[in-house]
Design an enzyme around this catalytic site. Sequence first.
Site, PDB file in Angstrom:
ATOM      1  N   ARG A  48       0.869  -1.189   0.000  1.00  0.00           N
ATOM      2  CA  ARG A  48       0.000   0.000   0.000  1.00  0.00           C
ATOM      3  C   ARG A  48       0.899   1.230   0.000  1.00  0.00           C
ATOM      4  O   ARG A  48       2.123   1.104   0.047  1.00  0.00           O
ATOM      5  CB  ARG A  48      -0.929  -0.015   1.212  1.00  0.00           C
ATOM      6  CG  ARG A  48      -0.186  -0.095   2.518  1.00  0.00           C
ATOM      7  CD  ARG A  48      -1.128  -0.097   3.712  1.00  0.00           C
ATOM      8  NE  ARG A  48      -0.371  -0.428   4.922  1.00  0.00           N
ATOM      9  CZ  ARG A  48      -0.901  -0.497   6.126  1.00  0.00           C
ATOM     10  NH1 ARG A  48      -2.183  -0.278   6.310  1.00  0.00           N
ATOM     11  NH2 ARG A  48      -0.156  -0.790   7.174  1.00  0.00           N
TER      12      ARG A  48
ATOM     13  N   ASN B 253      -4.100   7.949   5.374  1.00  0.00           N
ATOM     14  CA  ASN B 253      -3.957   7.048   6.517  1.00  0.00           C
ATOM     15  C   ASN B 253      -2.478   6.943   6.851  1.00  0.00           C
ATOM     16  O   ASN B 253      -1.666   6.644   5.968  1.00  0.00           O
ATOM     17  CB  ASN B 253      -4.483   5.643   6.198  1.00  0.00           C
ATOM     18  CG  ASN B 253      -4.572   4.781   7.447  1.00  0.00           C
ATOM     19  OD1 ASN B 253      -5.338   5.094   8.370  1.00  0.00           O
ATOM     20  ND2 ASN B 253      -3.767   3.740   7.524  1.00  0.00           N
ATOM     21  N   GLU B 254      -2.121   7.237   8.071  1.00  0.00           N
ATOM     22  CA  GLU B 254      -0.718   7.141   8.491  1.00  0.00           C
ATOM     23  C   GLU B 254       0.220   7.573   7.367  1.00  0.00           C
ATOM     24  O   GLU B 254       1.067   6.798   6.910  1.00  0.00           O
ATOM     25  CB  GLU B 254      -0.388   5.721   8.951  1.00  0.00           C
ATOM     26  CG  GLU B 254      -1.068   5.349  10.243  1.00  0.00           C
ATOM     27  CD  GLU B 254      -0.563   4.037  10.837  1.00  0.00           C
ATOM     28  OE1 GLU B 254       0.066   3.248  10.112  1.00  0.00           O
ATOM     29  OE2 GLU B 254      -0.798   3.803  12.039  1.00  0.00           O
TER      30      GLU B 254
ATOM     31  N   GLU C 162      -6.216   4.274  16.493  1.00  0.00           N
ATOM     32  CA  GLU C 162      -5.958   2.832  16.403  1.00  0.00           C
ATOM     33  C   GLU C 162      -5.119   2.401  17.589  1.00  0.00           C
ATOM     34  O   GLU C 162      -4.201   3.117  18.003  1.00  0.00           O
ATOM     35  CB  GLU C 162      -5.120   2.490  15.165  1.00  0.00           C
ATOM     36  CG  GLU C 162      -5.764   2.703  13.832  1.00  0.00           C
ATOM     37  CD  GLU C 162      -4.801   2.332  12.692  1.00  0.00           C
ATOM     38  OE1 GLU C 162      -3.844   1.559  12.918  1.00  0.00           O
ATOM     39  OE2 GLU C 162      -5.006   2.832  11.581  1.00  0.00           O
TER      40      GLU C 162
ATOM     41  N   LYS D 209      -4.103 -10.810   8.550  1.00  0.00           N
ATOM     42  CA  LYS D 209      -5.079 -11.791   9.059  1.00  0.00           C
ATOM     43  C   LYS D 209      -4.725 -12.289  10.454  1.00  0.00           C
ATOM     44  O   LYS D 209      -5.602 -12.751  11.170  1.00  0.00           O
ATOM     45  CB  LYS D 209      -5.291 -12.929   8.069  1.00  0.00           C
ATOM     46  CG  LYS D 209      -4.101 -13.782   7.755  1.00  0.00           C
ATOM     47  CD  LYS D 209      -4.491 -14.827   6.701  1.00  0.00           C
ATOM     48  CE  LYS D 209      -3.342 -15.758   6.362  1.00  0.00           C
ATOM     49  NZ  LYS D 209      -2.191 -15.031   5.757  1.00  0.00           N
TER      50      LYS D 209
HETATM   51  C1  GLA Z   1      -1.491   0.860  10.926  1.00  0.00           C
HETATM   52  C2  GLA Z   1      -2.494   1.096   9.813  1.00  0.00           C
HETATM   53  C3  GLA Z   1      -3.585   0.080   9.798  1.00  0.00           C
HETATM   54  C4  GLA Z   1      -3.050  -1.289  10.106  1.00  0.00           C
HETATM   55  C5  GLA Z   1      -2.334  -1.263  11.415  1.00  0.00           C
HETATM   56  C6  GLA Z   1      -1.807  -2.599  11.858  1.00  0.00           C
HETATM   57  O1  GLA Z   1      -1.788   1.477  12.090  1.00  0.00           O
HETATM   58  O2  GLA Z   1      -3.041   2.375   9.845  1.00  0.00           O
HETATM   59  O3  GLA Z   1      -4.169   0.112   8.513  1.00  0.00           O
HETATM   60  O4  GLA Z   1      -2.177  -1.677   9.085  1.00  0.00           O
HETATM   61  O5  GLA Z   1      -1.230  -0.429  11.281  1.00  0.00           O
HETATM   62  O6  GLA Z   1      -1.129  -2.512  13.089  1.00  0.00           O
END
Ligand code: GLA
Length: 703
Positions: free
Chosen positions: A129, A167-168, A326, A375
């Site tokens: 990604r 995202n991040e 998260e 997973k």
């Molecule tokens: C990051 C991402 C999520 C996922 C988590 C797994 O925080 O933002 O999409 O991949 O890691 O720990």
Amino acid sequence: MEFIAPELKPRRPFRWPAALSGSKPAIFFGGDYNPEQWPREVWDEDIRLMKKAGVNFVSLAIFSWARLEPQEDVWDFAWLDEIITKLGSNGIAVDLASATASPAIWLAQKHPEILPVDEDGRTVWPGARQHWRATSPIYREYALKMCRKLAEHYKDNPYVVAWHLGNEYGCHNLYDYSDDANKEFQAWCKERYGTIEAVNEAWGADFWSQRVTSFDQILVPRHVNGFQNPGRMLDFRRFSSEALLRFCEAERDAIEEICPDKPFTTNFMVSGAAGQGVDYDAWAPSMDFVSNDHYFTPGEAHLDELTYSADLVDGMARRSPWLLMEHSTSAVNWRNINYRVKPGNTVRDSLAHLAFGANGILYFQWRQSQAGAEKFHSAMLPHAGENSQIFRNVCELGEDLRSLSEAGLLDTRLKRSDVAVLFDNESSWALQCDTLPTKKLAEFPEAFTFYRALLDLGITSDVIPVNGDWDGHRMVVVPNIYLMSSKLSQKLEAFARKGGMVIVTYMSGIADQTDRIWLGGYPGALRKLTGVRVEEGFPLGSDFAGTPDKLTLSNGAVAHDYADVVTSVDEGVDVLATYEAPADWGMNGVPAVTFHTFGGGACVYLGCRLNHEDVAGILRPLLPRLGVESAVESSSDVLRVVRVGEDGEDGVTRQFIFLFNRTDHEVQAPLEGTPLLASLASVDEDSSQVTLSSQGVVVSVIE
Ligand code: GLA
Ligand code: GLA
């Protein structure tokens, strides 16, 4: 002449996602939700279980590009409409992503020039990604089209309460060495320095013939056959963080033009690890509210590292509420060994983030994936299903959050401490350089050592970015703040003159903001305040037989990794401890810890790296002299954190007291006020005592 970097941008006003119509504001609870990984039947089951657990907030569409735009300009929002309606009509609010974190593969095939390039010139292909470069005009065009489409489609949707940008950012694509990046880096240097001569000066370009005569000769730091220019590296790191920020702001602005009334955020990755790639304190002003992703550090530092990170996020949010976007109910999938949490940690960790100012507790992710790279990453609903310990923990937590909302927690903020530990991301970048006296300097952040040492003394300090608000504190710690402008050193001097106490470590105040050394003896920028003069470092290590790898101090503490050779101290400086070393090392009797009265305040200098227990041992007898005895809140075994009100809706000002067990054995603490929650703990109201087992926590309220 000293180059002074621009100040942080002005902050956007704080905005927080609204509660759904018909719901009362509550602590947000939920997680990333990826319904596109599941058939429709599962969606109804998800809603049923979310309601059972008390979930009221989910993030959607983070990785949905290939479902939303399966082919160029072919759009499908039907599935997303359907799930948003299902969620919203069941009282679950949606944080909607801009869906740009993982572009569809057709886009990368059509335009491979959006793909990042690594320092060796290799293309980063799709298959994971974030296979996109922040500086690609083509990627920007496609990404902003996605943002506008989403904004048009969901601007009036009553269930979408916030925008989740990207995202991040930078998790996998922070450093890009493409031609686009090179061009943007040249423009960035021009904007920052104005003239090419100023760049030459900043980077010390007469070293190894690196002088250039025009901006188009500037190169990103691609693969070289030796040591990189540290000034250029530092600027490349600044540029890389800023290039992503500009991209993120472009997404925000594209959405905001169409949908101005929903707040924006993106998930940061603030942790206690050394050398964070993105400079989050420089990003926070561009958000309406701050969000963070935090994953626990396995082992003995678990709770301390978590609270250090949460405390720092609160500092970045400048004490406005923030969202834990998260964390994990148990193991992750991305370490070499993915340890599970201990029983009780799911609830305890969430309450720790809340204690430090989070007003929402979310997980990655709602339902554990059946396929794909994550997973084996834990989730709120594990593979085992509803009948599982993890899901029972999640339901317990949902209950806890509901009762804290009802008790008025949302109207409170983390109480300010008298003691601040300063954090400077740029200094941690500079200490990642591979040509310093020892590479050990890069390994862990000294700010965390001091934060832990203060916890060992029962002091819950504030961790504050160096550009944040710390001059109202009684004492500040300056841990490895290696880069220091004369403006910052003057601010610290003024703070001490007015009565403030400053603790300075080795490797602070060494260079200016372009990484040019302050001359005349270390720590150049802090010579006056510390009253010490250092001529050389004394790195410690055991990679050759017979080298010194430890240095004992006269007070019994043991230095490792690095010590300063303090060659003189100014008049009026008290030497509190010296080294005791074999005569032929030249360190015997050299000052290790000093105290310098400065105006109405003072400066303590710690000239070597110590573990947190030794730092605590040195600070403990000094607390009265530093005037911070009253900052001691608890025994070292217990972490006491307080959230205090503004007046609540009912006009009552409340204090919430959070008590956490920092040890691996049972401990006791006094009960304050009325108990609200106890996890792995018991409360004896008759004796006003709480007993916390090893991962225990108690929350009480004083009205
Ligand atoms: C990051 C991402 C999520 C996922 C988590 C797994 O925080 O933002 O999409 O991949 O890691 O720990
Ligand atoms: C070599 C080089 C010098 C210098 C030193 C540093 O000897 O010739 O230019 O880099 O190493 O040790």
